[in-house]
Design a protein around this motif. Structure first.
Motif, PDB file in Angstrom:
ATOM      1  N   GLN A   1       0.539  -1.293  -0.229  1.00  0.00           N
ATOM      2  CA  GLN A   1      -0.058  -0.446   0.077  1.00  0.00           C
ATOM      3  C   GLN A   1       1.051   1.049  -0.018  1.00  0.00           C
ATOM      4  OE1 GLN A   1      -2.635  -1.040   3.817  1.00  0.00           O
ATOM      5  NE2 GLN A   1      -4.154   0.185   2.236  1.00  0.00           N
TER       6      GLN A   1
ATOM      7  N   LEU B   1       4.142   1.381  -1.372  1.00  0.00           N
ATOM      8  CA  LEU B   1       4.873   1.905  -2.217  1.00  0.00           C
ATOM      9  C   LEU B   1       4.546   1.643  -3.658  1.00  0.00           C
ATOM     10  CD1 LEU B   1       7.553  -1.026  -0.857  1.00  0.00           C
ATOM     11  CD2 LEU B   1       7.729   1.615  -0.304  1.00  0.00           C
ATOM     12  N   ASP B   2       4.829   3.183  -4.264  1.00  0.00           N
ATOM     13  CA  ASP B   2       4.424   2.340  -5.389  1.00  0.00           C
ATOM     14  C   ASP B   2       4.542   2.052  -6.521  1.00  0.00           C
ATOM     15  OD1 ASP B   2       3.333   3.583  -7.451  1.00  0.00           O
ATOM     16  OD2 ASP B   2       5.346   5.858  -7.671  1.00  0.00           O
ATOM     17  N   ALA B   3       3.528   1.388  -7.464  1.00  0.00           N
ATOM     18  CA  ALA B   3       3.926  -0.118  -8.243  1.00  0.00           C
ATOM     19  C   ALA B   3       5.174   0.677  -8.938  1.00  0.00           C
ATOM     20  CB  ALA B   3       2.596  -0.183  -8.685  1.00  0.00           C
ATOM     21  N   ALA B   4       4.615   2.606  -9.502  1.00  0.00           N
ATOM     22  CA  ALA B   4       5.607   2.575 -11.027  1.00  0.00           C
ATOM     23  C   ALA B   4       7.164   2.237 -10.671  1.00  0.00           C
ATOM     24  CB  ALA B   4       5.820   3.680 -10.933  1.00  0.00           C
TER      25      ALA B   4
ATOM     26  N   TRP C   1       7.841   0.538  -7.905  1.00  0.00           N
ATOM     27  CA  TRP C   1       8.620  -1.197  -6.850  1.00  0.00           C
ATOM     28  C   TRP C   1       8.620  -2.020  -7.104  1.00  0.00           C
ATOM     29  CZ3 TRP C   1      11.907  -0.091  -2.471  1.00  0.00           C
ATOM     30  CH2 TRP C   1      12.270   1.147  -1.601  1.00  0.00           C
TER      31      TRP C   1
ATOM     32  N   ARG D   1      -2.288  -3.300  -3.220  1.00  0.00           N
ATOM     33  CA  ARG D   1      -2.275  -2.076  -4.353  1.00  0.00           C
ATOM     34  C   ARG D   1      -3.300  -1.781  -5.198  1.00  0.00           C
ATOM     35  NH1 ARG D   1       3.493  -3.189  -7.163  1.00  0.00           N
ATOM     36  NH2 ARG D   1       4.387  -2.192  -6.017  1.00  0.00           N
TER      37      ARG D   1
ATOM     38  N   ASP E   1       5.816  -3.090 -15.098  1.00  0.00           N
ATOM     39  CA  ASP E   1       5.300  -1.627 -14.018  1.00  0.00           C
ATOM     40  C   ASP E   1       3.904  -2.658 -13.112  1.00  0.00           C
ATOM     41  OD1 ASP E   1       7.273  -0.671 -13.751  1.00  0.00           O
ATOM     42  OD2 ASP E   1       6.751   1.288 -14.605  1.00  0.00           O
ATOM     43  N   GLY E   2       4.011  -2.827 -12.032  1.00  0.00           N
ATOM     44  CA  GLY E   2       2.495  -3.704 -11.374  1.00  0.00           C
ATOM     45  C   GLY E   2       2.399  -4.663 -10.822  1.00  0.00           C
TER      46      GLY E   2
END
Ligand SMILES: NC(=O)C1=CN([C@@H]2O[C@H](COP(=O)(O)OP(=O)(O)OC[C@H]3O[C@@H](n4cnc5c(N)ncnc54)[C@H](OP(=O)(O)O)[C@@H]3O)[C@@H](O)[C@H]2O)C=CC1
Ligand SMILES: O=C(O)C1=N[C@H](C(=O)O)C[C@H](O)C1
Length: 274
Positions: free
Chosen positions: A144, A146-149, A151, A182, A203-204
């Motif tokens: 939640q 850490l940004d998907a782009a 991490w 996420r 990503d993601g």
């Protein structure tokens, strides 16, 4: 005080079945009612205590689950997906508790188990240990935060060479926790195999890597790989009794619950944290 909970151990001759048989003997509030194996198993007719290295306890291993369930309060099940689906139906008929530790179930198997939970109290989890369930809460929080782009999430597991399903139930449970963190669907974001010219990582996505070998009981890591730094959240199982202890805790917890499908997070009081 209520009478001890009468438990049936199915898959009694297996690695987990034997561990559960041993644990029941030292668990207050639980008693072994019957031990069941598949028809044709060499364990049929043997004393369950002898099978588990406890010496004779006067409970012969049977291949008749219906007779075993009829006067029981609960079933502890570490077997195979097909067997667990069958046992869920029988537990529903008998209106008893069914603790399912079996992994490798398909969506269809899970739907049948969920249907049986209209009448049975079913606790199902890919990992019955306190540690892994707490880890899943931490994984969700990290995903939640850490940004998907920036991490990338990878789930790594290793088990003994006799394990038949992959990724492990625990790896999928941890992957689901990451996906929930996420706000995405794991099924459409997971990468379970990489081979050949794969192209760059999307990503993601949530990747899975599976190792098998030796007698490893269960090693799981969730890696959050960022630019120049990696966070690793891990769990290491040193003994199968931690899974058996969790399964017995689940059975005792479910005894006074309404019919339904529960998870170990419910049992451990962690469901509001996830
Ligand atoms: N959720 C958790 O915490 C954990 C889950 N597991 C899972 O539990 C399952 C079992 O693991 P493990 O004990 O290592 O495996 P084993 O193969 O050692 O044990 C499974 C046992 O179930 C028996 N069995 C198969 N079909 C039936 C049936 N219809 N009725 C009764 N018994 C049956 C097998 O007999 P036979 O060998 O003769 O076919 C075997 O004795 C796996 O799915 C594993 O991933 C394991 C550890 C922890
Ligand atoms: O098969 C096993 O041994 C285990 N199975 C479970 C899983 O699939 O995650 C739990 C544990 O890791 C041991």
């Amino acid at each position: 005080m209520s009478a001890a909970m009468k438990l049936v151990v199915v898959g009694a001759g297996g690695r987990m079945g034997q561990t559960v048989l041993r644990l029941i003997q030292e668990t207050e509030g639980a008693v072994l009612h019957a031990a069941v194996e598949r028809p044709g198993s060499p364990a049929i007719g043997k004393d369950a205590g002898e099978l588990a290295g406890l010496g004779s306890i006067g409970v012969p291993v049977s291949d008749d689950p219906l007779a075993a369930f009829v006067h029981a309060d609960g079933v502890i099940d570490f077997t195979s997906p097909a067997a667990s689906v069958e046992y869920a139906g029988l537990a529903a008929q008998a209106r008893i508790v069914h603790v399912v530790g079996t992994t490798g179930c398909t969506a269809e198997d899970d739907a049948k188990i969920a249907a049986a939970a209209r009448h049975a109290r079913i606790v199902k989890s890919g990992n019955m240990s306190l540690g892994v369930n707490l880890l899943s809460v931490l994984v969700k929080q990290a995903a939640q935060a850490l940004d998907a782009a920036g991490w990338d999430i990878e789930v790594l597991e290793m088990h003994h060479k006799r394990k038949v399903d992959a990724p492990s139930g625990t790896a999928l449970l941890l992957g689901r926790a990451a996906a929930e963190g996420r706000g995405i669907d794991l099924a459409t974001h997971s990468v379970r195999v990489r081979d050949g010219h794969t192209g760059p990582r999307e990503d993601g996505s949530i990747g899975f890597a599976t190792l098998r070998g030796g007698s490893v009981i269960g090693e799981h890591s969730v890696l959050f790989a960022g630019e120049g730094e990696t966070i690793t959240l891990s769990h290491s199982a040193g003994d199968r009794s931690l899974f058996a202890r969790g399964a017995l805790r689940a059975a005792l917890w479910a005894r006074d619950k309404k019919p339904g499908l529960y998870s170990m997070l419910d049992v451990l009081g962690l469901s509001s944290s996830i």
